[in-house]
Design a protein around this motif. Sequence first.
Motif, PDB file in Angstrom:
ATOM      1  N   PHE A 110       7.046   2.888  -2.142  1.00  0.00           N
ATOM      2  CA  PHE A 110       6.078   1.784  -2.089  1.00  0.00           C
ATOM      3  C   PHE A 110       6.187   1.006  -0.776  1.00  0.00           C
ATOM      4  N   HIS A 112       1.795  -0.945  -2.747  1.00  0.00           N
ATOM      5  CA  HIS A 112       0.970   0.214  -3.067  1.00  0.00           C
ATOM      6  C   HIS A 112       1.815   1.475  -2.938  1.00  0.00           C
ATOM      7  N   ILE A 159       1.098  -4.109   0.482  1.00  0.00           N
ATOM      8  CA  ILE A 159      -0.345  -3.874   0.684  1.00  0.00           C
ATOM      9  C   ILE A 159      -0.790  -4.578   1.965  1.00  0.00           C
ATOM     10  N   TYR A 185       2.312  -2.610  -8.130  1.00  0.00           N
ATOM     11  CA  TYR A 185       1.037  -3.166  -7.663  1.00  0.00           C
ATOM     12  C   TYR A 185       0.960  -4.665  -7.965  1.00  0.00           C
TER      13      TYR A 185
END
Length: 273
Positions: free
Chosen positions: A270, A233, A273, A228
Motif C-alpha cells: 500500500f 491504495h 493516495i 483505503y
Amino acid sequence: MVNEDEQLEEDDEKQNEEKGREEQKADEMVNEGEEIEEEEKDEMVNKSKELEDDEEQGEEMVNKVGGVVLGEDEKWIKQYSSSQTILLVGEGDFSFSAALATAFGDASNMVATSLDSHAFLAENYTNAVSNIAMMRRKGCKVIHGVDATDMANHPLLKGLKFDRIIFNFPYAGFFKTKSRSSQLLLHQALMRPFLENAVRMIGVDGEIHITHKSNGFHREWDIAGLAYQQGLHLVKAEDFKLSDYPGYNTKRGFGGDLNFNCYPSKTYMFRSI
C-alpha cells in the motif's frame, strides 16, 4: 709561420672548447627544462588523482543513508533493499528479519520489533535469541514491547520515517469460543490502528506491506478496504513464497514454536493516495 699555425690551432681549440661548453650548457638547460616538465606533469597527475579520490569520497558521503552505502553495495532480497529504511512489526522468532539481515550483510537500515519481551522469546522460540544476536551484530536495532496499534508513539520510534513497514501474518489471537463475526471484528480492531499508525510513519514514496493468508476467513478481513479507510491504495498484491526468504519460519505465535501453513498467502503493498 710555424708559430702562426700553432696560434691558429690554439684559437681553433679554444673555439671548439667554447662551443662545446655552450652545447653542454644548452643540453643542461634542455635537460633541466625536461625535468621541470616531468615534475609538473607528475604534480598534475598526483593532483588529478587527489581530486578523483576527493570526488569518490564525496560520492560515498552523498550516497550514505542510515549507514548503508548505495550503488554497487546495494543488496536486494525480493522487493526489499539495503538502501531502504525498514520497520518490521510483530516479529515472532525474528527469522524474517534475520533473512533480510543475512541478505543485506549490513542491517543498519532495519528496525525489528516484537510485542513480546526478550525473556518470553528466549523461553518459547528455539532460534529467537540467536537470530536477534546475529541481527544486532549486523547493526539492526531490535526493540521489544512494541504495540503495533500504538507504535507511532513509542519513545524509540516516535518521529521516525521509514521506506517500508512490514507486518507479516498479523493475528489478534485465538478466540474459539466467539462467533465468526466477533472474531472478525477483533482482528479488524488490530488492523485499523496498525494502519493508522503506519501511515504516520512512512516517508515520501514509502510503502506498507502486509503478508496475509488469502483464503476463507482471512479474506473476510478485507485488508484492502481497511487500508483505503486510512488513505491508502493497493499498489500490488503478490503471491507469497516462503522459499524467497531462506531461514524464515512462520511461527504460530502466542507461545508456540510450531510453524503454520502459510499457503495460500499474498503480500499486499500500500501507498498513500
